[in-house]
Design a protein around this motif. Structure first.
Motif, PDB file in Angstrom:
ATOM      1  N   ALA A  88       0.832  -1.050  -0.079  1.00  0.00           N
ATOM      2  CA  ALA A  88      -0.025   0.051  -0.024  1.00  0.00           C
ATOM      3  C   ALA A  88       0.836   1.302   0.019  1.00  0.00           C
ATOM      4  N   LEU A  89       0.422   2.155  -0.349  1.00  0.00           N
ATOM      5  CA  LEU A  89       0.851   3.655  -0.276  1.00  0.00           C
ATOM      6  C   LEU A  89       0.717   4.183   0.932  1.00  0.00           C
ATOM      7  N   ARG A  90       1.483   4.910   1.463  1.00  0.00           N
ATOM      8  CA  ARG A  90       1.464   5.613   2.759  1.00  0.00           C
ATOM      9  C   ARG A  90       1.682   7.157   2.761  1.00  0.00           C
ATOM     10  N   THR A 103       7.455  12.497   3.275  1.00  0.00           N
ATOM     11  CA  THR A 103       7.135  11.326   4.366  1.00  0.00           C
ATOM     12  C   THR A 103       6.329  12.214   5.383  1.00  0.00           C
ATOM     13  N   PRO A 104       5.458  11.408   6.057  1.00  0.00           N
ATOM     14  CA  PRO A 104       4.690  11.948   6.971  1.00  0.00           C
ATOM     15  C   PRO A 104       5.440  12.546   8.371  1.00  0.00           C
ATOM     16  N   ALA A 109      -1.296  12.259  11.398  1.00  0.00           N
ATOM     17  CA  ALA A 109      -2.209  11.226  10.846  1.00  0.00           C
ATOM     18  C   ALA A 109      -1.822  10.824   9.289  1.00  0.00           C
ATOM     19  N   VAL A 110      -1.737   9.533   9.126  1.00  0.00           N
ATOM     20  CA  VAL A 110      -1.574   8.909   7.856  1.00  0.00           C
ATOM     21  C   VAL A 110      -2.844   8.326   7.054  1.00  0.00           C
ATOM     22  N   VAL A 111      -2.592   7.952   5.899  1.00  0.00           N
ATOM     23  CA  VAL A 111      -3.556   7.354   5.033  1.00  0.00           C
ATOM     24  C   VAL A 111      -3.019   6.223   4.249  1.00  0.00           C
ATOM     25  N   PHE A 112      -3.570   5.196   3.973  1.00  0.00           N
ATOM     26  CA  PHE A 112      -2.914   4.231   3.238  1.00  0.00           C
ATOM     27  C   PHE A 112      -4.180   3.968   2.253  1.00  0.00           C
TER      28      PHE A 112
END
Length: 150
Positions: A88-90, A103-104, A109-112
């Motif tokens: 998956a993409l992050r 990069t976060p 908060a991150v999204v996949f």
């Protein structure tokens, strides 16, 4: 860059004894200067990598030596982004949680996602307009060379 009237000018200069390599180099250097003033800055890497690659009595080659230079100049079309190395993409959920590298930030908060539909990017031309402006700016020197050789 295509300059209107350049073939006729070149033919006249050749008839007068050829063009001057130093004149072509000056056009290239002025084009580099103008392109560096026009380029959009994020990290400054693209602007630092614009340079005269080569010049001769007949032409000058100005290049931007970054992998993404063409994407900035011409933009991109809509495309799909899929993961290559992972499942998956992050990425960061908001712009404030994102670093310049993409990069976060720690704690953000991150999204996949399995795939992302990228809308494409708008073109920000800098090299072509910079070279055209340089050619217009050096017109006085071309006229001087023209008059001296006549």
């Amino acid at each position: 860059a295509d300059l209107i009237g350049y073939p006729q000018l070149r033919a006249r200069l050749e008839a007068l004894g050829g063009t001057n390599p130093q004149l072509m180099n000056r056009i290239g250097l002025m084009g580099v200067r103008e392109a560096k003033l026009l380029v959009h800055r994020r990290t400054g890497m693209l602007g630092r990598n614009i340079r005269v690659q080569s010049y001769s009595a007949r032409n000058v080659v100005v290049e931007a030596r970054t992998p993404y230079a063409g994407f900035v100049e011409y933009g991109t079309r809509p495309h799909v982004i899929t993961p290559n190395a992972r499942k998956a993409l992050r990425f960061a959920a908001s712009a404030s949680g994102r670093r310049l590298t993409g990069t976060p930030r720690t704690g953000a908060a991150v999204v996949f996602a399995k795939r992302v539909n990228h809308p494409g990017t708008k073109p920000y031309p800098y090299l072509t307009p910079g070279m055209k402006k340089a050619a217009e700016g050096i017109g006085g020197e071309i006229v001087k060379t023209w008059n001296e050789s006549a």
